[in-house]
Design a protein around this motif. Structure first.
Motif, mmCIF file in Angstrom:
data_model
loop_
_atom_site.group_PDB
_atom_site.id
_atom_site.type_symbol
_atom_site.label_atom_id
_atom_site.label_comp_id
_atom_site.label_asym_id
_atom_site.label_seq_id
_atom_site.Cartn_x
_atom_site.Cartn_y
_atom_site.Cartn_z
ATOM 1 N N VAL A 193 57.530 52.694 15.848
ATOM 2 C CA VAL A 193 57.432 51.311 15.395
ATOM 3 C C VAL A 193 56.810 50.544 16.555
ATOM 4 O O VAL A 193 57.320 50.586 17.679
ATOM 5 C CB VAL A 193 58.809 50.718 15.050
ATOM 6 C CG1 VAL A 193 58.689 49.219 14.764
ATOM 7 C CG2 VAL A 193 59.418 51.434 13.856
ATOM 8 N N ILE A 194 55.696 49.879 16.309
ATOM 9 C CA ILE A 194 55.001 49.162 17.376
ATOM 10 C C ILE A 194 55.422 47.699 17.350
ATOM 11 O O ILE A 194 55.253 47.008 16.343
ATOM 12 C CB ILE A 194 53.478 49.292 17.224
ATOM 13 C CG1 ILE A 194 53.063 50.764 17.399
ATOM 14 C CG2 ILE A 194 52.763 48.413 18.247
ATOM 15 C CD1 ILE A 194 51.579 51.003 17.211
ATOM 16 N N LEU A 195 55.979 47.237 18.462
ATOM 17 C CA LEU A 195 56.322 45.831 18.645
ATOM 18 C C LEU A 195 55.123 45.202 19.357
ATOM 19 O O LEU A 195 54.961 45.326 20.567
ATOM 20 C CB LEU A 195 57.608 45.694 19.466
ATOM 21 C CG LEU A 195 58.795 46.527 18.949
ATOM 22 C CD1 LEU A 195 60.017 46.333 19.851
ATOM 23 C CD2 LEU A 195 59.127 46.170 17.494
ATOM 24 N N ALA A 196 54.265 44.560 18.585
ATOM 25 C CA ALA A 196 52.896 44.302 19.004
ATOM 26 C C ALA A 196 52.690 43.034 19.812
ATOM 27 O O ALA A 196 51.631 42.861 20.416
ATOM 28 C CB ALA A 196 51.983 44.260 17.764
ATOM 29 N N GLY A 197 53.660 42.129 19.834
ATOM 30 C CA GLY A 197 53.402 40.863 20.499
ATOM 31 C C GLY A 197 52.424 40.017 19.697
ATOM 32 O O GLY A 197 52.118 40.307 18.540
ATOM 33 N N PRO A 198 51.867 38.963 20.288
ATOM 34 C CA PRO A 198 50.949 38.066 19.566
ATOM 35 C C PRO A 198 49.532 38.626 19.529
ATOM 36 O O PRO A 198 48.945 38.927 20.564
ATOM 37 C CB PRO A 198 51.013 36.769 20.388
ATOM 38 C CG PRO A 198 51.364 37.230 21.771
ATOM 39 C CD PRO A 198 52.191 38.475 21.632
ATOM 40 N N HIS A 199 48.964 38.744 18.362
ATOM 41 C CA HIS A 199 47.624 39.321 18.215
ATOM 42 C C HIS A 199 46.561 38.484 18.908
ATOM 43 O O HIS A 199 45.531 39.014 19.348
ATOM 44 C CB HIS A 199 47.274 39.467 16.723
ATOM 45 C CG HIS A 199 45.933 40.103 16.478
ATOM 46 N ND1 HIS A 199 44.776 39.359 16.334
ATOM 47 C CD2 HIS A 199 45.560 41.405 16.393
ATOM 48 C CE1 HIS A 199 43.756 40.179 16.157
ATOM 49 N NE2 HIS A 199 44.199 41.423 16.180
ATOM 50 N N GLU A 200 46.782 37.178 19.028
ATOM 51 C CA GLU A 200 45.753 36.321 19.614
ATOM 52 C C GLU A 200 45.648 36.479 21.134
ATOM 53 O O GLU A 200 44.686 35.997 21.742
ATOM 54 C CB GLU A 200 46.002 34.852 19.266
ATOM 55 C CG GLU A 200 47.261 34.256 19.854
ATOM 56 C CD GLU A 200 48.499 34.481 18.982
ATOM 57 O OE1 GLU A 200 49.530 33.840 19.257
ATOM 58 O OE2 GLU A 200 48.414 35.287 18.044
ATOM 59 N N ARG A 201 46.630 37.147 21.740
ATOM 60 C CA ARG A 201 46.580 37.375 23.184
ATOM 61 C C ARG A 201 45.886 38.702 23.473
ATOM 62 O O ARG A 201 46.272 39.746 22.952
ATOM 63 C CB ARG A 201 47.997 37.401 23.776
ATOM 64 C CG ARG A 201 48.693 36.046 23.788
ATOM 65 C CD ARG A 201 48.162 35.171 24.896
ATOM 66 N NE ARG A 201 48.712 33.814 24.844
ATOM 67 C CZ ARG A 201 48.325 32.843 25.660
ATOM 68 N NH1 ARG A 201 47.409 33.074 26.583
ATOM 69 N NH2 ARG A 201 48.842 31.636 25.560
ATOM 70 N N LEU A 268 57.966 51.079 20.290
ATOM 71 C CA LEU A 268 56.950 51.025 21.330
ATOM 72 C C LEU A 268 56.512 49.582 21.510
ATOM 73 O O LEU A 268 55.841 49.008 20.649
ATOM 74 C CB LEU A 268 55.774 51.908 20.921
ATOM 75 C CG LEU A 268 54.690 52.234 21.940
ATOM 76 C CD1 LEU A 268 55.278 52.898 23.172
ATOM 77 C CD2 LEU A 268 53.640 53.128 21.295
ATOM 78 N N ALA A 269 56.915 48.979 22.629
ATOM 79 C CA ALA A 269 56.672 47.555 22.843
ATOM 80 C C ALA A 269 55.452 47.330 23.728
ATOM 81 O O ALA A 269 55.159 48.112 24.635
ATOM 82 C CB ALA A 269 57.899 46.907 23.481
ATOM 83 N N ALA A 270 54.762 46.228 23.497
ATOM 84 C CA ALA A 270 53.540 45.913 24.233
ATOM 85 C C ALA A 270 53.807 45.445 25.654
ATOM 86 O O ALA A 270 52.882 45.341 26.448
ATOM 87 C CB ALA A 270 52.727 44.857 23.486
ATOM 88 N N LEU A 276 63.011 45.406 26.373
ATOM 89 C CA LEU A 276 64.405 45.100 26.686
ATOM 90 C C LEU A 276 65.047 44.295 25.550
ATOM 91 O O LEU A 276 66.229 44.499 25.219
ATOM 92 C CB LEU A 276 64.487 44.333 28.007
ATOM 93 C CG LEU A 276 64.022 45.115 29.245
ATOM 94 C CD1 LEU A 276 64.077 44.220 30.484
ATOM 95 C CD2 LEU A 276 64.868 46.358 29.463
ATOM 96 N N GLY A 277 64.289 43.386 24.957
ATOM 97 C CA GLY A 277 64.804 42.657 23.796
ATOM 98 C C GLY A 277 65.068 43.587 22.631
ATOM 99 O O GLY A 277 66.050 43.419 21.889
ATOM 100 N N ALA A 296 60.233 52.293 24.417
ATOM 101 C CA ALA A 296 59.300 52.379 25.543
ATOM 102 C C ALA A 296 58.599 51.038 25.704
ATOM 103 O O ALA A 296 58.398 50.303 24.732
ATOM 104 C CB ALA A 296 58.278 53.496 25.335
ATOM 105 N N GLY A 297 58.206 50.735 26.936
ATOM 106 C CA GLY A 297 57.542 49.464 27.221
ATOM 107 C C GLY A 297 56.249 49.668 27.977
ATOM 108 O O GLY A 297 55.643 50.747 27.938
ATOM 109 N N PHE A 298 55.848 48.605 28.689
ATOM 110 C CA PHE A 298 54.565 48.640 29.417
ATOM 111 C C PHE A 298 54.654 47.644 30.565
ATOM 112 O O PHE A 298 55.026 46.500 30.359
ATOM 113 C CB PHE A 298 53.420 48.259 28.474
ATOM 114 C CG PHE A 298 52.055 48.705 28.931
ATOM 115 C CD1 PHE A 298 51.386 49.724 28.270
ATOM 116 C CD2 PHE A 298 51.430 48.108 30.018
ATOM 117 C CE1 PHE A 298 50.114 50.142 28.680
ATOM 118 C CE2 PHE A 298 50.170 48.507 30.428
ATOM 119 C CZ PHE A 298 49.511 49.534 29.757
#
Length: 358
Positions: A193-201, A268-270, A276-277, A296-298
Motif C-alpha cells: 500500500v503506497i502512502l503517496a503524500g501530496p501529488h503536487e509536491r 510504503l510511505a513517501a 511513523l504516522g 517502510a519509509g524514506f
C-alpha cells in the motif's frame, strides 16, 4: 543609548572614515596599529557595528536565507544543520523561516512568498528553498526570485524547480524509491500500500513514480495508492483511510490484512514521518508490526533511533545535502552539484531477515 561610530573614532583619535573602514570591513584597511587602536576603542565603549553599513562596505550582508516547511520535522532540522555548518565556514549567518503555519486567511504559498520577500529585503546573499517544490510554482514567487537572481542573488532548490536560473541539488528520489522496493521484493514482500503524500509536491510524486516503476517491472500493482499530507498526520490519515476501506475495518487481528499463503503487506510511505504516522494508525487497530503489517519509509531521519521497531527506509545523507546546498549558494562561481544518492537500510519494521513471520 547605543554607542555611535563617531564616539569610537573620537576615542581612537582617527577620522570617522578610518573607523568605518576598520569596523565595517572595507577592503581599504588602515595600518595595523591604527586598526588595533580603533578595535580597542570599540571594545572599550561597547560599540556594535551596523549591519547595513557593513553590507555597503563589503558588498555582502553575510546572511543566507533558508526556507523549510516544518522546523520541527527532523528531515529539515538535519538539512538546516548542514546549511549552518557550511555558512559558518564562510562567515555567514543563517536566517530560518518555516512555511507550515496554518492560516485560513492566506492562500497556499503565501508563507513561503512572505519568507522569501523578507530575505530579499534583508539583502541576503543567497536563498535556499529546502521544501519540496510544487509542480507549478507560484508565479508571484517565481517573479520575486527571478528579479532577486537578476540583481545578483543566488537561489538553490533541493530537487528541480521551475524557477529560472536556480541552482539545484539533485537527490536520488526516483532511483532510491525503486531501489527500496527492489530490496523489499528480494526479501519476499509482494503486496504494497503506497502512502503517496501530496501529488503536487515534486519529491512525493517522484518517489511514488519510483515505487510504481519498480513494481511494474515485476508485473505487480499496489493494493492502493493513498494521497495525503506529507507529514505524520498524513501518514496516519492515509493508513486509516485504507483500513477503513477493507471489508472488516474494525478487526482487531491481522485477519483483515492477511490470509494463509499471502506475502506480508507493506505500507510504503513517501517519507519517514508519514511512515511513523502509519505505524501509529496500525497500532490503534491492534495490528502488530511487523507480524501483521510492515512499514517502510524514506530519508532515514535522525530520530528514527528512538522508535521501535526500527523503521526500514532509504537513507539520504541529510546533513550533507544541507552542506552541499549552502556551498552551492554561497560560492558565486560554484558549479552545479552532482547528484546525491543514498542506500537502503533494512530494519525490523519491514524486510529485515527474521522480521517477516513464516
Amino acid at each position: 543609548m547605543p554607542v555611535k561610530l563617531t564616539e569610537v573614532a573620537r576615542q581612537a583619535g582617527v577620522s570617522l572614515a578610518t573607523a568605518s573602514r576598520v569596523l565595517n570591513g572595507s577592503s581599504r584597511t588602515p595600518a595595523a596599529a591604527i586598526a588595533d587602536r580603533v578595535r580597542a576603542a570599540a571594545e572599550e565603549l561597547g560599540y556594535v557595528a551596523n549591519a547595513q553599513a557593513q553590507a555597503l562596505a563589503r558588498s555582502t550582508t553575510g546572511l543566507v536565507g533558508l526556507v523549510v516547511h516544518d522546523i520541527a520535522d527532523p528531515y529539515f532540522s538535519a538539512i538546516a544543520h548542514g546549511v549552518q555548518q557550511a555558512a559558518l565556514e564562510s562567515r555567514h549567518q543563517v536566517l530560518l523561516a518555516g512555511t507550515d503555519i496554518d492560516d485560513a486567511s492566506n492562500s497556499p504559498g503565501d508563507a513561503e512568498l512572505a519568507a522569501v520577500n523578507a530575505f530579499i529585503s534583508y539583502r541576503t546573499d543567497a536563498i535556499i528553498l529546502a521544501a519540496s517544490r510544487l509542480i507549478t510554482e507560484d508565479p508571484r514567487l517565481t517573479k520575486a526570485l527571478t528579479q532577486y537572481i537578476n540583481n545578483g542573488g543566488r537561489v538553490v532548490t533541493l530537487g528541480p524547480s521551475a524557477i529560472p536560473e536556480a541552482r539545484v541539488v539533485n537527490i536520488a528520489n526516483h532511483d532510491g524509491a525503486a531501489e527500496l522496493v527492489g530490496t523489499l521484493l528480494e526479501q519476499g514482500v509482494r503486496r504494497f500500500v503506497i502512502l503517496a503524500g501530496p501529488h503536487e509536491r515534486n519529491t512525493a510524486r517522484v518517489r511514488v513514480e519510483g515505487f510504481l516503476e519498480r513494481l511494474h517491472q515485476e508485473g505487480l500493482e499496489p493494493m492502493a495508492v493513498v494521497h495525503g499530507s506529507f507529514n505524520s498526520q498524513g501518514g496516519f490519515d492515509s493508513t486509516m483511510e485504507f483500513l477503513n476501506s477493507l471489508k472488516s475495518p474494525d478487526a482487531q487481528t491481522a485477519a483483515s490484512l492477511t490470509s494463509d499463503g499471502d506475502s506480508p503487506l507493506c505500507f510504503l510511505a513517501a517519507n519517514d514521518v508519514m511512515a511513523l504516522g502509519a505505524m501509529t494508525a496500525l497500532r490503534s487497530r491492534g495490528l502488530r508490526i511487523p507480524e501483521d503489517a510492515q512499514v517502510a519509509g524514506f530519508d532515514d531521519i535522525p530520530t528514527l533511533r528512538d522508535h521501535f521497531p526500527g523503521l526500514t527506509t532509504y537513507r539520504l545523507p541529510l546533513e550533507e545535502i544541507g552542506l552541499m546546498a549552502a556551498q552551492l549558494a554561497l560560492a558565486p562561481s560554484a558549479k552545479q552539484a552532482s547528484g546525491v544518492t543514498g542506500s537502503v537500510v533494512l530494519r525490523e519494521s519491514a524486510g529485515k531477515p527474521g522480521a517477516i513471520p513464516r
